[in-house]
Design an enzyme around this catalytic site. Structure first.
Site, PDB file in Angstrom:
ATOM      1  N   LYS A 241       0.856  -1.185   0.000  1.00  0.00           N
ATOM      2  CA  LYS A 241       0.000   0.000   0.000  1.00  0.00           C
ATOM      3  C   LYS A 241       0.891   1.233   0.000  1.00  0.00           C
ATOM      4  CE  LYS A 241      -1.891   2.705   3.060  1.00  0.00           C
ATOM      5  NZ  LYS A 241      -1.844   3.976   2.299  1.00  0.00           N
TER       6      LYS A 241
ATOM      7  N   GLU B 206      10.196   0.746   9.956  1.00  0.00           N
ATOM      8  CA  GLU B 206      11.160   1.816   9.660  1.00  0.00           C
ATOM      9  C   GLU B 206      10.432   3.123   9.941  1.00  0.00           C
ATOM     10  OE1 GLU B 206      14.230   1.486   8.897  1.00  0.00           O
ATOM     11  OE2 GLU B 206      14.398  -0.541   8.097  1.00  0.00           O
TER      12      GLU B 206
ATOM     13  N   CYS C 169      13.801  10.862   6.278  1.00  0.00           N
ATOM     14  CA  CYS C 169      13.872  10.392   7.671  1.00  0.00           C
ATOM     15  C   CYS C 169      15.285  10.487   8.230  1.00  0.00           C
ATOM     16  CB  CYS C 169      13.335   8.968   7.764  1.00  0.00           C
ATOM     17  SG  CYS C 169      14.073   7.897   6.523  1.00  0.00           S
TER      18      CYS C 169
ATOM     19  N   GLU D 164      10.118  15.378  15.006  1.00  0.00           N
ATOM     20  CA  GLU D 164      10.394  15.404  13.580  1.00  0.00           C
ATOM     21  C   GLU D 164       9.603  16.558  12.932  1.00  0.00           C
ATOM     22  OE1 GLU D 164       9.096  11.771  11.679  1.00  0.00           O
ATOM     23  OE2 GLU D 164      10.960  11.674  10.557  1.00  0.00           O
TER      24      GLU D 164
HETATM   25  P1  NAD Z   1       2.522   7.991   8.011  1.00  0.00           P
HETATM   26  O1  NAD Z   1       2.910   7.162   9.180  1.00  0.00           O
HETATM   27  O2  NAD Z   1       1.478   9.018   8.191  1.00  0.00           O
HETATM   28  O3  NAD Z   1       2.004   7.054   6.833  1.00  0.00           O
HETATM   29  C1  NAD Z   1       2.801   6.002   6.338  1.00  0.00           C
HETATM   30  C2  NAD Z   1       1.896   5.010   5.633  1.00  0.00           C
HETATM   31  O4  NAD Z   1       1.050   4.396   6.606  1.00  0.00           O
HETATM   32  C3  NAD Z   1       0.967   5.638   4.589  1.00  0.00           C
HETATM   33  O5  NAD Z   1       0.845   4.764   3.489  1.00  0.00           O
HETATM   34  C4  NAD Z   1      -0.356   5.725   5.358  1.00  0.00           C
HETATM   35  O6  NAD Z   1      -1.479   5.732   4.507  1.00  0.00           O
HETATM   36  C5  NAD Z   1      -0.298   4.469   6.189  1.00  0.00           C
HETATM   37  N1  NAD Z   1      -1.160   4.460   7.375  1.00  0.00           N
HETATM   38  C6  NAD Z   1      -1.626   5.524   8.072  1.00  0.00           C
HETATM   39  N2  NAD Z   1      -2.420   5.081   9.091  1.00  0.00           N
HETATM   40  C7  NAD Z   1      -2.423   3.725   9.040  1.00  0.00           C
HETATM   41  C8  NAD Z   1      -3.051   2.706   9.812  1.00  0.00           C
HETATM   42  N3  NAD Z   1      -3.807   2.997  10.861  1.00  0.00           N
HETATM   43  N4  NAD Z   1      -2.837   1.423   9.479  1.00  0.00           N
HETATM   44  C9  NAD Z   1      -2.048   1.095   8.437  1.00  0.00           C
HETATM   45  N5  NAD Z   1      -1.441   2.035   7.643  1.00  0.00           N
HETATM   46  C10 NAD Z   1      -1.619   3.330   7.950  1.00  0.00           C
HETATM   47  O7  NAD Z   1       3.871   8.600   7.428  1.00  0.00           O
HETATM   48  P2  NAD Z   1       4.040   9.586   6.197  1.00  0.00           P
HETATM   49  O8  NAD Z   1       3.583  10.934   6.632  1.00  0.00           O
HETATM   50  O9  NAD Z   1       3.475   8.987   4.962  1.00  0.00           O
HETATM   51  O10 NAD Z   1       5.627   9.573   6.016  1.00  0.00           O
HETATM   52  C11 NAD Z   1       6.488  10.318   6.770  1.00  0.00           C
HETATM   53  C12 NAD Z   1       7.075   9.498   7.908  1.00  0.00           C
HETATM   54  O11 NAD Z   1       7.756   8.355   7.379  1.00  0.00           O
HETATM   55  C13 NAD Z   1       8.113  10.248   8.697  1.00  0.00           C
HETATM   56  O12 NAD Z   1       7.906  10.006  10.069  1.00  0.00           O
HETATM   57  C14 NAD Z   1       9.431   9.627   8.243  1.00  0.00           C
HETATM   58  O13 NAD Z   1      10.484   9.735   9.156  1.00  0.00           O
HETATM   59  C15 NAD Z   1       9.018   8.227   8.018  1.00  0.00           C
HETATM   60  N6  NAD Z   1       9.975   7.547   7.131  1.00  0.00           N
HETATM   61  C16 NAD Z   1      10.837   6.642   7.680  1.00  0.00           C
HETATM   62  C17 NAD Z   1      11.774   5.998   6.868  1.00  0.00           C
HETATM   63  C18 NAD Z   1      12.735   4.996   7.444  1.00  0.00           C
HETATM   64  O14 NAD Z   1      13.359   4.301   6.662  1.00  0.00           O
HETATM   65  N7  NAD Z   1      12.877   4.884   8.745  1.00  0.00           N
HETATM   66  C19 NAD Z   1      11.824   6.285   5.510  1.00  0.00           C
HETATM   67  C20 NAD Z   1      10.934   7.223   4.988  1.00  0.00           C
HETATM   68  C21 NAD Z   1       9.995   7.840   5.814  1.00  0.00           C
END
Ligand code: NAD
Length: 495
Positions: A174, A249, A283, A383
């Site tokens: 997804k 992650e 990130c 963040e």
């Molecule tokens: P997010 O957590 O809001 O969403 C990530 C994904 O999870 C999206 O596809 C979202 O639709 C889905 N999601 C949201 N609620 C959910 C639920 N209840 N159940 C299942 N899936 C759900 O994050 P974002 O805003 O899309 O991305 C930014 C974040 O990602 C930042 O915190 C960043 O640090 C992190 N990130 C981490 C890495 C890493 O490798 N550690 C890499 C890239 C981004």
């Protein structure tokens, strides 16, 4: 206005059965296309396609899977320009970033895992007990449910999908509902390259509906999630209920430690590039620069000068250095964090506002340098995920290490010094999954990426990622043929 099927299930693009989604170009606010989101029934169909594809794909030889991945890398190379343009448009990224980093990174990952698929290692078979031959089998876990964020849509899809399919799993991914377009093409090109339909499926929809359905699906054996720590916690809690394997992650708040003997120009340039890459929506971005006091003023001044030269502009202009954030809502969230920082006493040296001369509906924010923030304040601890660098002084080396470790996160960090003892100490004592020395940001397919503490656990990229996507089975075969085994004495006595 165009309409796009946003689901890719069993090798076919399909509409979803849930609400309409609008896919936006964040740098202008224009709609790229619309499509319908995946409902629970679409997730069921995708998981079922992945489950059906699993027996054949998992029983192929590593060489067969490797060949298919090499062909996939070739198909992607041929479509690199088109994919870079799409990633740039949907993600608000400068085209030079998409062309130079996002898409080549994906192609290199595919090629790396094509090779790595033939090299799943384990301990040597041997007679460790003396009476048995022990062998190790590495087996794929089954259907993997993967969830990706919007910041590097295609790279994140690649990081989730590649080790899983290289090891013989099948996947339902997804993507973020804001940025599904390149993930859909990625999955389509896999089929074009000969990877069977059903091995890789894409379900596009919101987290609470599509994501939650995927995480809780009983036929999904493992959940691999990249995103925020807040959502990661919910995903882990749901997975724990079913005792499902989970790989997380999560967020980061990377420190950037500059000792007084560092090459200051290199450090200042590294801080600007490290903080602004992908408009800070990275990130591992440099977010907290700690600079030893004798060089602090000089560093702040040089960073401010360098920020002045960063060119903000349309994302399709090759001259543009800084694109937009992912959405107006996210831009407003970044702006509100900066406002709260100044209300709490921090100073803005540069930026801190929406740039002039960018489209009203474009989610741009100026590169921002903040000083005088308290170590325990929100802007230092949480963040921001925007083009915002906080700079703070320190006095002793001990203090630098303590400050670097003083957030809940532990994804990445860097230390800048020409003294090998200082850099070795920083590498050893900073608690993060990656510590760069005299650089910040570069990643490479051969090496792992993953966090400590609230940044999650498990590794993406590299051969280490196979540990996430395989079960290790010990097969222990008796080699004595004896009816009475010596260890049976624990139960039987005498004869
Ligand atoms: P997010 O957590 O809001 O969403 C990530 C994904 O999870 C999206 O596809 C979202 O639709 C889905 N999601 C949201 N609620 C959910 C639920 N209840 N159940 C299942 N899936 C759900 O994050 P974002 O805003 O899309 O991305 C930014 C974040 O990602 C930042 O915190 C960043 O640090 C992190 N990130 C981490 C890495 C890493 O490798 N550690 C890499 C890239 C981004």
């Amino acid at each position: 206005m165009s309409h796009t099927h946003l689901q890719f299930i069993a090798g076919e693009r399909r509409p979803g059965s849930a609400e309409e989604l609008s896919i936006i170009e964040p740098a202008t606010g224009a709609e790229i296309t619309t499509g319908t989101a995946a409902a629970t029934t679409d997730v069921d169909a995708a998981v079922s396609a992945a489950a059906q594809a699993f027996p054949e794909w998992s029983s192929r030889t590593p060489a067969d899977r490797s060949e298919a991945l090499y062909r996939w890398a070739d198909v992607l190379r041929g479509r690199a320009d088109e994919l870079a343009a799409l990633e740039s448009r949907n993600g608000g990224k400068p085209i030079k970033l998409a062309e130079g980093f996002d898409i080549p990174g994906v192609v290199d990952n595919v090629a790396f895992f094509a090779g790595a698929a033939r090299n799943l290692d384990g301990k040597a078979s041997a007679e460790y007990s003396g009476d048995h031959t022990s062998t190790i089998r590495r087996e794929p876990v089954g259907v993997v449910g993967s969830i990706a964020p919007w910041n590097y849509p295609m790279q994140m899809a690649a990081w989730k999908i590649l080790p899983a399919v290289a090891a013989g799993n099948t996947v339902v991914l997804k993507p973020s509902e804001m940025t599904p377009l390149t993930s859909l093409v990625f999955a389509e090109t896999a089929v074009e390259a000969g990877i069977p339909a059903g091995v890789i499926n894409i379900v596009t929809g919101t987290g609470p509906v599509t994501g939650a359905a995927l995480v809780s699906h009983p036929e999904v054996a493992m959940v691999s999630f990249t995103g925020s720590t807040v959502v990661g916690r919910q995903v882990a809690a749901t997975a724990a209920g079913a005792v499902k394997r989970v790989h997380l992650e999560l967020g980061g708040k990377a420190p950037f430690v500059v000792f007084d003997d560092a090459d200051l120009e290199a450090a200042a340039r590294g801080a600007v590039a490290g903080a602004l890459i992908n408009a800070g929506q990275d990130c591992t971005a440099a977010t907290r620069a700690y600079v030893q006091r004798p060089r602090y003023d000089e560093f702040v001044q040089r960073v401010a000068e360098l920020l002045e030269g960063v060119r903000i502009g349309p994302v399709d202009d090759p001259e543009t250095d800084l694109g937009s954030l992912i959405s107006l809502a996210h831009r407003d969230r970044v702006a509100a964090m900066v406002e709260r920082a100044t209300a709490a006493g921090a100073k803005i040296v540069r930026g801190g506002r929406i740039p002039a001369h960018t489209p009203d509906a474009g989610a741009y924010y100026e590169p921002t340098l903040i000083t005088d923030a308290a170590q325990d304040s929100e802007i230092v601890q949480q963040e921001v995920f925007g083009p915002v660098l906080v700079c703070l002084p320190f006095d002793t080396d001990d203090e630098a290490i303590d400050l670097a470790n003083d957030t809940v996160y532990g994804l990445a960090a860097s230390a800048w010094s020409n003294n090998v003892f200082r850099t070795q100490r920083a590498a050893r004592e900073i608690r993060a999954g990656c510590v760069w020395i005299n650089d910040h940001i570069p990643i490479i397919s051969e090496m792992p990426h993953g966090g400590y503490r609230a940044s999650g656990f498990g590794k993406d990229m590299s051969a280490y990622s196979f540990d996430e996507y395989t079960n290790i089975k010990h097969v222990m075969s008796d080699i004595t043929g004896a009816t009475r085994k010596p260890w049976h004495d624990v139960i039987f006595h005498g004869d």
